[in-house]
Design an enzyme around this catalytic site. Sequence first.
Site, PDB file in Angstrom:
ATOM      1  CB  SER A  63      33.072 -33.653  20.032  1.00 36.64           C
ATOM      2  OG  SER A  63      33.352 -33.648  18.653  1.00 36.64           O
ATOM      3  CE1 TYR A 123      34.454 -39.066  20.396  1.00 33.90           C
ATOM      4  CE2 TYR A 123      33.833 -37.868  18.406  1.00 33.90           C
ATOM      5  CZ  TYR A 123      34.450 -37.903  19.642  1.00 33.90           C
ATOM      6  OH  TYR A 123      35.039 -36.774  20.137  1.00 33.90           O
ATOM      7  CE  LYS A 145      32.841 -36.982  22.864  1.00 33.57           C
ATOM      8  NZ  LYS A 145      33.372 -36.564  24.179  1.00 33.57           N
TER       9      LYS A 145
END
Length: 258
Positions: free
Chosen positions: A158, A171, A175
């Site tokens: 991402s 999160y 990534k």
Amino acid sequence: MGVVPVTRSEETMPYSPTRSLADTVVAVTGASAGIGAATAHALVGAGARVAVSARREERLEQLVEELGKDNVVPVVGDVRDPAHNEALVAAAVQRWGRLDTMVANAGIGAYGGILDLGDDQLTEMVETNYLGTVWSVRSAVRRFREQGEGGDVVIVSSVAGFRGGADEAVYAGTKHAQVGLAGSLDRELRAEGTRVTLICPAGTATEFAIGAGRTEGSPELDDYLRPQDVAHAIRVVLEQPRSVRTTVWQMWSMQQQS
């Protein structure tokens, strides 16, 4: 091991900007919906055979119905389990005799401040997004080395891996970990003829996005990438001549702010 050499016949052949994926064998994790399902469709459309994994058996069976039993083998399980990733690779090899590519796509997300999410939810996210990727890659590389021909590793990460937002620190951390993993793997595996590609989309209109803080029908989703956009990028990097590799591909829709 040295870099896989270009043969004399390859040097004299007319240059082609793409390589055919016909009859190549690809494993795709997180294939029950969204980017994973779109990738399976795109690769089968290009002539590849795919081994697909996810936790939702009924979704994988639906994918088999859509793409045909000759083109898809499903393996139900959790990417956080190293044995599941071994089983996915084994299923591909048993059906088609080899593995050419691993698309490590499985991932989950959640939005909120550092204290807003529960311990179990954060643990599942970290293990799925990072360790699940590690186990997938290890299983694929083990097979590539047995075959002695190199292969492709595609990690779906991402843009959050480069700059996370204010409500996605954990999160984004997972990534960032994938970004570091991919860069190091590229330096480790290139000499064996294995290409490592990091695909980093911005927000994509999938169940993933809806379940991670947005609601179905949200106007915001209209400006997002489509799963097919990301699947197309994966197909493009795999269709590159083996003499070329794309290490990082960041992508946004025309409506999204980069």
